[in-house]
Design a protein around this motif. Structure first.
Motif, PDB file in Angstrom:
ATOM      1  N   GLY A  83       0.814  -1.212   0.000  1.00  0.00           N
ATOM      2  CA  GLY A  83       0.000   0.000   0.000  1.00  0.00           C
ATOM      3  C   GLY A  83       0.845   1.257   0.000  1.00  0.00           C
ATOM      4  N   ARG A  84       1.923   1.266   0.781  1.00  0.00           N
ATOM      5  CA  ARG A  84       2.805   2.440   0.840  1.00  0.00           C
ATOM      6  C   ARG A  84       3.454   2.672  -0.522  1.00  0.00           C
ATOM      7  N   GLN A  85       3.890   1.601  -1.175  1.00  0.00           N
ATOM      8  CA  GLN A  85       4.515   1.742  -2.490  1.00  0.00           C
ATOM      9  C   GLN A  85       3.527   2.304  -3.503  1.00  0.00           C
ATOM     10  N   CYS A  86       2.290   1.837  -3.466  1.00  0.00           N
ATOM     11  CA  CYS A  86       1.262   2.361  -4.376  1.00  0.00           C
ATOM     12  C   CYS A  86       1.054   3.850  -4.148  1.00  0.00           C
ATOM     13  N   ALA A  87       0.932   4.230  -2.870  1.00  0.00           N
ATOM     14  CA  ALA A  87       0.695   5.639  -2.542  1.00  0.00           C
ATOM     15  C   ALA A  87       1.863   6.521  -2.992  1.00  0.00           C
ATOM     16  N   GLU A  88       3.101   6.047  -2.789  1.00  0.00           N
ATOM     17  CA  GLU A  88       4.272   6.827  -3.181  1.00  0.00           C
ATOM     18  C   GLU A  88       4.361   6.947  -4.704  1.00  0.00           C
ATOM     19  N   SER A  89       4.041   5.869  -5.420  1.00  0.00           N
ATOM     20  CA  SER A  89       4.074   5.908  -6.887  1.00  0.00           C
ATOM     21  C   SER A  89       3.050   6.897  -7.422  1.00  0.00           C
ATOM     22  N   VAL A  90       1.851   6.873  -6.844  1.00  0.00           N
ATOM     23  CA  VAL A  90       0.792   7.793  -7.265  1.00  0.00           C
ATOM     24  C   VAL A  90       1.179   9.236  -6.953  1.00  0.00           C
ATOM     25  N   LYS A  91       1.799   9.438  -5.797  1.00  0.00           N
ATOM     26  CA  LYS A  91       2.225  10.789  -5.413  1.00  0.00           C
ATOM     27  C   LYS A  91       3.223  11.353  -6.422  1.00  0.00           C
ATOM     28  N   LYS A  92       4.204  10.536  -6.811  1.00  0.00           N
ATOM     29  CA  LYS A  92       5.197  10.983  -7.785  1.00  0.00           C
ATOM     30  C   LYS A  92       4.564  11.246  -9.148  1.00  0.00           C
ATOM     31  N   ALA A  93       3.657  10.352  -9.557  1.00  0.00           N
ATOM     32  CA  ALA A  93       3.009  10.509 -10.862  1.00  0.00           C
ATOM     33  C   ALA A  93       2.135  11.762 -10.891  1.00  0.00           C
ATOM     34  N   ASN A  94       1.370  12.002  -9.820  1.00  0.00           N
ATOM     35  CA  ASN A  94       0.511  13.189  -9.761  1.00  0.00           C
ATOM     36  C   ASN A  94       1.339  14.468  -9.716  1.00  0.00           C
ATOM     37  N   ARG A  95       2.505  14.396  -9.083  1.00  0.00           N
ATOM     38  CA  ARG A  95       3.398  15.561  -9.056  1.00  0.00           C
ATOM     39  C   ARG A  95       3.828  15.915 -10.478  1.00  0.00           C
ATOM     40  N   MET A  96       4.127  14.885 -11.284  1.00  0.00           N
ATOM     41  CA  MET A  96       4.528  15.130 -12.666  1.00  0.00           C
ATOM     42  C   MET A  96       3.375  15.692 -13.487  1.00  0.00           C
ATOM     43  N   ILE A  97       2.149  15.221 -13.227  1.00  0.00           N
ATOM     44  CA  ILE A  97       0.989  15.771 -13.935  1.00  0.00           C
ATOM     45  C   ILE A  97       0.851  17.260 -13.624  1.00  0.00           C
ATOM     46  N   LYS A 110      -1.124  13.991 -29.201  1.00  0.00           N
ATOM     47  CA  LYS A 110       0.252  13.509 -29.370  1.00  0.00           C
ATOM     48  C   LYS A 110       1.167  14.022 -28.260  1.00  0.00           C
ATOM     49  N   VAL A 111       1.038  15.311 -27.952  1.00  0.00           N
ATOM     50  CA  VAL A 111       1.899  15.921 -26.934  1.00  0.00           C
ATOM     51  C   VAL A 111       1.654  15.290 -25.577  1.00  0.00           C
ATOM     52  N   VAL A 112       0.390  15.196 -25.182  1.00  0.00           N
ATOM     53  CA  VAL A 112       0.056  14.683 -23.847  1.00  0.00           C
ATOM     54  C   VAL A 112       0.438  13.210 -23.715  1.00  0.00           C
ATOM     55  N   LEU A 113       0.187  12.411 -24.738  1.00  0.00           N
ATOM     56  CA  LEU A 113       0.527  10.989 -24.662  1.00  0.00           C
ATOM     57  C   LEU A 113       2.036  10.784 -24.523  1.00  0.00           C
ATOM     58  N   ASN A 114       2.821  11.561 -25.262  1.00  0.00           N
ATOM     59  CA  ASN A 114       4.280  11.446 -25.150  1.00  0.00           C
ATOM     60  C   ASN A 114       4.754  11.834 -23.751  1.00  0.00           C
ATOM     61  N   LEU A 115       4.185  12.905 -23.203  1.00  0.00           N
ATOM     62  CA  LEU A 115       4.548  13.334 -21.852  1.00  0.00           C
ATOM     63  C   LEU A 115       4.122  12.307 -20.818  1.00  0.00           C
ATOM     64  N   TYR A 116       2.918  11.771 -21.008  1.00  0.00           N
ATOM     65  CA  TYR A 116       2.391  10.778 -20.060  1.00  0.00           C
ATOM     66  C   TYR A 116       3.256   9.528 -20.027  1.00  0.00           C
ATOM     67  N   LYS A 117       3.592   9.022 -21.195  1.00  0.00           N
ATOM     68  CA  LYS A 117       4.369   7.784 -21.268  1.00  0.00           C
ATOM     69  C   LYS A 117       5.799   7.974 -20.746  1.00  0.00           C
ATOM     70  N   ALA A 118       6.356   9.151 -20.974  1.00  0.00           N
ATOM     71  CA  ALA A 118       7.749   9.383 -20.578  1.00  0.00           C
ATOM     72  C   ALA A 118       7.897   9.801 -19.120  1.00  0.00           C
ATOM     73  N   LEU A 119       6.977  10.617 -18.617  1.00  0.00           N
ATOM     74  CA  LEU A 119       7.180  11.246 -17.312  1.00  0.00           C
ATOM     75  C   LEU A 119       6.238  10.766 -16.210  1.00  0.00           C
ATOM     76  N   VAL A 120       5.085  10.238 -16.576  1.00  0.00           N
ATOM     77  CA  VAL A 120       4.074   9.902 -15.566  1.00  0.00           C
ATOM     78  C   VAL A 120       3.946   8.396 -15.373  1.00  0.00           C
ATOM     79  N   ARG A 121       3.667   7.694 -16.465  1.00  0.00           N
ATOM     80  CA  ARG A 121       3.386   6.259 -16.356  1.00  0.00           C
ATOM     81  C   ARG A 121       4.582   5.455 -15.861  1.00  0.00           C
ATOM     82  N   SER A 122       5.780   5.954 -16.100  1.00  0.00           N
ATOM     83  CA  SER A 122       6.982   5.250 -15.647  1.00  0.00           C
ATOM     84  C   SER A 122       6.993   5.065 -14.133  1.00  0.00           C
ATOM     85  N   HIS A 123       6.386   5.991 -13.393  1.00  0.00           N
ATOM     86  CA  HIS A 123       6.318   5.858 -11.929  1.00  0.00           C
ATOM     87  C   HIS A 123       5.366   4.734 -11.518  1.00  0.00           C
TER      88      HIS A 123
END
Length: 237
Positions: A83-97, A110-123
């Motif tokens: 649960g802690r790992q999930c919360a931390e991953s979501v926190k990092k991803a939301n920070r990037m959003i 195109k712009v949003v999908l590239n940003l999402y895949k590179a900076l958000v979903r990786s977390h």
């Protein structure tokens, strides 16, 4: 570092500058074995004039117990629930959003999908075969990141989540993590990841079994956390 494990009776894992000594403690003999191996490590550090950077006490001082530890970026606790790992991953991803929304004005597909895949979903994907959640609340927490990100694309706000995924060619996070489980298992069983898979999986060796030779024979487990561990959930998948 190559001679670090010479003479060690406990299992030792080395990754870059990270070293772990692992030994199940069932009786006094196991405790003595672990202590002797720790003494060997101290001797090695004196020989090569290299000191371990450890949080917990070692040598003449008693080791401290911990309920939770961050290991190579993944939070692991004594209950083996993530649960802690999930919360931390979501926190990092939301920070990037938040950073993306503050610094970009063009939110076309195109712009949003590239940003999402590179900076958000990786977390959300990092080491996920280790900590993939099985509790519905944790799964929905991760899914909420993708729900939020796909809404900021022009023309998508008033569509349902399922419609957005279909138009954007995305899977749900749950489906994506299941896919990563399968890819990892394929790589393990085909020698692309160095792991003794027979220590964790019982393959069916019966000659009259139809299909391929990699079928897994299920084993009974009692604990919920064991039922949802990596090699057990692979069989259910």
């Amino acid at each position: 570092m190559n001679d670090l494990d010479i003479g060690m009776r406990s299992e030792i894992s080395k990754f870059a500058d990270d070293t772990k000594v692992m030994c199940p403690i069932r009786n006094t003999r196991d405790k003595q074995k672990l202590q002797q191996d720790l003494n060997e490590l101290m001797t090695w550090t004196k020989k090569w004039q290299m000191k371990f950077n450890f949080k917990y006490k070692m040598g003449d001082q008693e080791l401290q117990e911990t309920e939770e530890e961050k290991d190579l970026g993944v939070y692991v606790n004594s209950s083996m629930k993530f649960g802690r790992q999930c919360a931390e991953s979501v926190k990092k991803a939301n920070r990037m959003i938040g950073i993306i929304k503050r610094n970009f004005t063009n939110f076309d597909r195109k712009v949003v999908l590239n940003l999402y895949k590179a900076l958000v979903r990786s977390h959300l994907d990092y080491c996920v075969p280790v900590w993939k959640p099985y509790l519905r609340k944790d799964i929905q927490l991760l899914e909420g990141v993708q729900r939020r990100m796909t809404k900021i694309i022009h023309g998508m706000r008033n569509k349902t989540y399922e419609e957005r995924l279909k138009e954007l060619g995305l899977m749900t996070i749950e489906q994506r993590h299941l896919r990563q489980d399968m890819i990892t298992f394929y790589n393990i069983t085909h020698g692309r990841i160095n792991m003794q898979v027979d220590n964790y999986v019982d393959f069916s060796r019966e000659s009259n079994t139809r299909g391929h030779k990699m079928k897994i024979r299920p084993s009974r487990v009692r604990l919920e956390v064991r039922r949802n561990s990596y090699f057990k959930r692979i069989w259910k998948a």
